[in-house]
Motif scaffolding. Structure first.
Motif, PDB file in Angstrom:
ATOM      1  N   VAL A 134     -15.385 -10.086  -8.571  1.00 51.18           N
ATOM      2  CA  VAL A 134     -15.922 -10.478  -9.881  1.00 51.18           C
ATOM      3  C   VAL A 134     -14.755 -10.790 -10.807  1.00 51.18           C
ATOM      4  O   VAL A 134     -13.831  -9.982 -10.935  1.00 51.18           O
ATOM      5  CB  VAL A 134     -16.783  -9.342 -10.467  1.00 51.18           C
ATOM      6  N   CYS A 180     -12.709 -10.519 -13.704  1.00 52.76           N
ATOM      7  CA  CYS A 180     -12.765  -9.315 -14.535  1.00 52.76           C
ATOM      8  C   CYS A 180     -11.645  -9.256 -15.564  1.00 52.76           C
ATOM      9  O   CYS A 180     -11.367  -8.181 -16.110  1.00 52.76           O
ATOM     10  CB  CYS A 180     -12.698  -8.073 -13.639  1.00 52.76           C
ATOM     11  N   ASP A 240     -12.972 -10.238 -22.774  1.00 55.82           N
ATOM     12  CA  ASP A 240     -13.464  -9.392 -21.686  1.00 55.82           C
ATOM     13  C   ASP A 240     -14.446 -10.189 -20.835  1.00 55.82           C
ATOM     14  O   ASP A 240     -15.587 -10.427 -21.237  1.00 55.82           O
ATOM     15  CB  ASP A 240     -14.137  -8.153 -22.284  1.00 55.82           C
ATOM     16  N   GLN A 241     -14.022 -10.595 -19.637  1.00 57.74           N
ATOM     17  CA  GLN A 241     -14.896 -11.363 -18.760  1.00 57.74           C
ATOM     18  C   GLN A 241     -16.110 -10.556 -18.304  1.00 57.74           C
ATOM     19  O   GLN A 241     -17.188 -11.115 -18.082  1.00 57.74           O
ATOM     20  CB  GLN A 241     -14.114 -11.836 -17.534  1.00 57.74           C
ATOM     21  N   LEU A 242     -15.960  -9.264 -18.152  1.00 55.36           N
ATOM     22  CA  LEU A 242     -17.076  -8.442 -17.691  1.00 55.36           C
ATOM     23  C   LEU A 242     -18.190  -8.368 -18.735  1.00 55.36           C
ATOM     24  O   LEU A 242     -19.365  -8.221 -18.379  1.00 55.36           O
ATOM     25  CB  LEU A 242     -16.588  -7.039 -17.340  1.00 55.36           C
ATOM     26  N   ASN A 254     -19.732 -12.229 -18.585  1.00 53.39           N
ATOM     27  CA  ASN A 254     -20.593 -12.561 -17.442  1.00 53.39           C
ATOM     28  C   ASN A 254     -21.745 -11.575 -17.250  1.00 53.39           C
ATOM     29  O   ASN A 254     -22.538 -11.722 -16.316  1.00 53.39           O
ATOM     30  CB  ASN A 254     -19.770 -12.699 -16.152  1.00 53.39           C
ATOM     31  N   HIS A 271     -21.779  -8.498 -16.323  1.00 52.25           N
ATOM     32  CA  HIS A 271     -21.650  -7.439 -15.320  1.00 52.25           C
ATOM     33  C   HIS A 271     -21.547  -6.063 -15.966  1.00 52.25           C
ATOM     34  O   HIS A 271     -21.983  -5.063 -15.387  1.00 52.25           O
ATOM     35  CB  HIS A 271     -20.425  -7.706 -14.440  1.00 52.25           C
ATOM     36  N   HIS A 272     -21.011  -6.023 -17.160  1.00 54.22           N
ATOM     37  CA  HIS A 272     -20.906  -4.741 -17.859  1.00 54.22           C
ATOM     38  C   HIS A 272     -22.267  -4.067 -18.012  1.00 54.22           C
ATOM     39  O   HIS A 272     -22.372  -2.835 -17.965  1.00 54.22           O
ATOM     40  CB  HIS A 272     -20.277  -4.952 -19.240  1.00 54.22           C
ATOM     41  N   ARG A 274     -10.364  -0.875 -20.485  1.00 52.23           N
ATOM     42  CA  ARG A 274     -11.779  -0.555 -20.636  1.00 52.23           C
ATOM     43  C   ARG A 274     -12.043   0.940 -20.486  1.00 52.23           C
ATOM     44  O   ARG A 274     -12.891   1.496 -21.186  1.00 52.23           O
ATOM     45  CB  ARG A 274     -12.595  -1.330 -19.601  1.00 52.23           C
ATOM     46  N   SER A 309     -17.565   2.872 -14.343  1.00 54.95           N
ATOM     47  CA  SER A 309     -17.068   2.678 -12.978  1.00 54.95           C
ATOM     48  C   SER A 309     -17.632   3.716 -12.018  1.00 54.95           C
ATOM     49  O   SER A 309     -17.805   3.424 -10.824  1.00 54.95           O
ATOM     50  CB  SER A 309     -15.537   2.694 -12.952  1.00 54.95           C
TER      51      SER A 309
END
Length: 733
Positions: A11, A13, A24-26, A29, A31-32, A57, A70
């Motif tokens: 991913v 990230c 922040d790509q997460l 997209n 995914h966060h 993060r 996580s």
């Protein structure tokens, strides 16, 4: 050795910092906020996932770590039997109170790595810092990311600190997980140049190995990059020697390779646009993508992977495979890298895995993450809808993971990097420095052994059919376009004959009766073309296992129940005229006979290749100083035809079905549309006249609001941007 590598996924990230803002790509997209994404990846059959447990993060601003996010995802990966390859820093610079040039950075990062290992002692594969050299270049040499430095000293510090941080991090991780493996990633580009810049190319081609050279203890006095680090970079020789004398060699060398990673340097600045001009202390030169210059092709992944193997004799994984392009080009690029890995393994090169990167796509990499403009590149999934939608790449990855091979009719053509049209600048063929000495260069593709199955396009002389055909040509998709004289779509015998002769894998139906007002007087002719024709095609395609896309209209809708709310796909239809009724009936018949068909509703075409669309006529009339009336109380979704054609083909390749709304994002009256176009074109709009629908005396009733929205995912850009694309294309033509 197995016959094919493992398939991994990753991913995008990146959490990079620009000024005081983190990108922040997460978060971008989604995914966060979607823990079930790990299930989506595992369902593809991948053996491992490059997974982010990022310092910024988990412990932002130096706060105590919060592992909640996580924990949930790594525990789920473990339960699903998918190995995580944990990354702790991905193009980042750490929490807000440190940076890559902070002397305390290595020890602080190592302490975080120790905490991560203690939290996840069952994780064996670690990438403490992704692409340290690339990150140092972007952050401290080019000034794009924090700390925005542009000098040799800062670059050397940023690189050295990341190298020391990686070694210290692995020491701390292995204190907890003795068998932990270092999967060290780096972008493996290459530089080609004209003879006068051979020295610069030679330096950059040595520098590209620096990450693994330092970790493997290979860098030594006398090497070009050693002399750079201790000279202009100002790194103390003893400090550098201490790093290479205590090596931390990777257990797996992770190669990230992109088409833009191979560069070409040329002092003939007049050949290239100003934005490509740069230089060093001695020369000014252009730095451009080699694929746009080298007539006989770039080195490509096979050559570069072989070079890495011959240099280190360490196991290799391709840790990022991604291409920002149309769907078939994404498929072809993954195929190119996969087949290179297969050939290398057959030659004894230890290529362990190929990673389908940017599984959830990526945002704003076209600006190198320096701007927040929402530019999205899909990956294995497209996240623009209510939930991630698997693309044809997901299907391909599933097949590669299960069987080591994949097929799709769209794979039959060449990649754009193999086509003559890729060359944008004067071609360089001779005396280029940095040419490959190994086998497998990425050169022009040989003609296919047999003719590929085409896309069959009906209604060849219409605006939309011509745009689809043009898109197919640009995308190297085999296609056949047939006009009414060659294929009457309402004649079942003609349909069967055309399918038998051309053997298409897909049909894109652009045929139809398009004169909205004439349809009121010619109902039977409209019904035959717009209803009977698509129904005939649906019957024949369903029987032959052929994909079908056909087009519908915003005029299937009447006035909305709620004022100014765009219509979405599942809103009830209520056409107000014969043309709209024919399209609504066609949708019903097509989907009842062939549920897997794709029905695209769209609206108000404009494009650069059609001299008779509304915007082109408006600009022509206004430019000539003639008055131009435009409806000021009818609001539509003006739709840019080139983007419509590409989005339709992408959906067709993805195997999408059902009704999709494809229209440029925005709601404008015809009057507003003309005025906006004139403003963008610099045309005097004083001749523009507002016209009321009741005054227009049109034969066919129209709704005053037929704006198309979507509940499935917006695939076309904003109409304002589309107008700019239109004007540039018209100017170029």
């Amino acid at each position: 050795m197995e016959t094919h590598p493992e398939v991994w996924a990753g991913v995008e990230c990146t959490v990079n910092r620009v000024g005081e803002r983190y990108f922040d790509q997460l978060a971008r997209n989604g995914h966060h906020d979607r823990p079930d994404d790990v299930d989506r990846l595992a369902a593809l059959g991948v053996r491992a996932v490059r997974f982010p447990v990022l310092w910024e993060r988990v412990a932002p601003g130096g706060a105590p770590p919060d592992w909640t996010w996580s924990d949930a995802r790594l525990d789920r990966l473990r339960a699903l039997g998918v190995r995580p390859v944990v990354t702790l820093l991905h193009h980042g610079s750490g929490p807000r109170d440190t940076s890559l040039v902070d002397p305390a950075f290595p020890e602080r990062f190592a302490a975080f790595a120790r905490a991560a290992a203690e939290r996840y002692p069952w994780v064996e594969d670690w990438t403490p810092i992704n692409e340290p050299l690339t990150t140092a270049r972007f952050s401290a040499l080019y000034g794009l990311w924090y700390p925005h430095a542009t000098d040799d000293r800062s670059f050397a510090l940023a690189f050295a600190h990341q190298m020391r941080a990686t070694a210290l991090a692995m020491r701390e991780i292995r204190a907890v997980v003795p068998g932990a493996r270092l999967v060290q990633t780096e972008d493996l580009g290459k530089v080609h140049a004209t003879p006068g810049l051979a020295y610069q190319a030679a330096f950059e081609n040595e520098r590209r190995w620096a990450t693994v050279d330092v970790l493997a203890g290979r860098l030594a006095p006398g090497d070009a990059f050693w002399e750079y680090l201790v000279g202009p970079g100002g790194i103390a020789p003893d400090a550098l020697r201490a790093m290479v004398d205590a090596p931390c060699p990777p257990d797996l060398v992770g190669i990230n390779h992109y088409l833009t990673s191979e560069r070409f340097l040329d002092r003939r600045l007049s050949r290239y646009p100003a934005h490509a001009h740069g230089g060093n202390a001695w020369h000014r030169y252009a730095d451009v993508e080699a694929v746009r210059v080298l007539g006989d092709g770039c080195d490509g992944p096979e050559c570069l992977l072989r070079e890495a193997w011959e240099r280190y004799r360490l196991p290799i994984a391709v840790t990022e495979v991604h291409l920002a392009c149309t769907r078939e080009q994404q498929l072809r690029w993954l195929r190119t890298v996969w087949e290179a890995a297969l050939r290398l393994r057959a030659d004894g090169v230890d290529v362990r895995a190929v990673t389908a990167w940017a599984a959830l796509g990526s945002f704003d990499w076209n600006s190198l993450l320096t701007r927040d403009e929402g530019f999205y590149e899909p990956g294995l999934f497209d996240v623009r809808g209510p939930e991630p939608r698997p693309t044809a790449l997901a299907t391909m990855v599933r097949a590669l993971a299960a069987e080591g091979r994949a097929s799709h009719p769209a794979l039959d053509g060449p990649g754009w990097w193999e086509m003559p049209e890729r060359l944008q600048y004067p071609v360089a063929r001779k005396h280029a420095v940095g040419r490959p000495r190994t086998r497998g260069r990425l050169a022009l593709m040989a003609p296919p052994a047999s003719a590929p199955r085409p896309v069959l396009i009906t209604g060849a002389r219409g605006t939309l059919a011509r745009a689809i055909a043009r898109a197919c040509r640009g995308r190297a998709l085999a296609h056949v376009a047939l006009g009414r004289g060659e294929l009457d779509v309402a004649d079942p015998r003609a349909v069967q004959a055309a399918l038998a002769e051309h053997r298409p894998w897909a049909v894109v139906n652009c045929a139809g009766f398009v004169r909205v007002d004439d349809a009121e007087r010619e109902r039977d002719a409209c019904w035959r073309e717009n209803v009977c024709g698509p129904a005939m095609l649906a019957d024949a395609c369903a029987a032959g296992g052929i994909a079908l896309a056909t087009f519908s209209s915003d005029l299937v809708f009447g006035e909305p129940a709620e004022s100014a709310r765009p219509f979405v796909e599942d809103d009830p239809v209520a056409p107000r005229n014969v043309y709209g009724a024919s399209k609504a009936e066609a949708e019903h018949r097509v989907l009842s006979r062939m549920p897997e068909a794709l029905v695209v509703r769209t609206s108000a075409f404009f494009g650069p290749w059609d001299d008779w669309n509304f915007l082109t006529i408006a600009l022509r009339e206004l430019s000539a100083g003639r008055p131009f009336p435009a409806l000021a109380d009818v609001t539509v979704s003006p739709t840019y035809v080139p983007e419509l054609a590409d989005a339709t083909l992408d959906l067709l390749i993805d195997g999408e079905r059902g009704v999709w709304h494809l229209a440029s994002a925005g709601a404008l009256t015809w009057h507003e549309f003309a005025r906006l176009g004139a403003e963008r074109a610099g045309v005097d709009a004083s001749g523009l006249r507002p016209l009321a629908l009741d005054e227009a005396r049109l034969a066919a009733p129209r709704p005053r609001w037929s704006v198309l929205g979507t509940a499935r995912g917006p695939l076309l850009g904003a109409v304002e941007n589309a107008i700019c694309h239109y004007l540039r294309a018209r100017a170029a033509a």
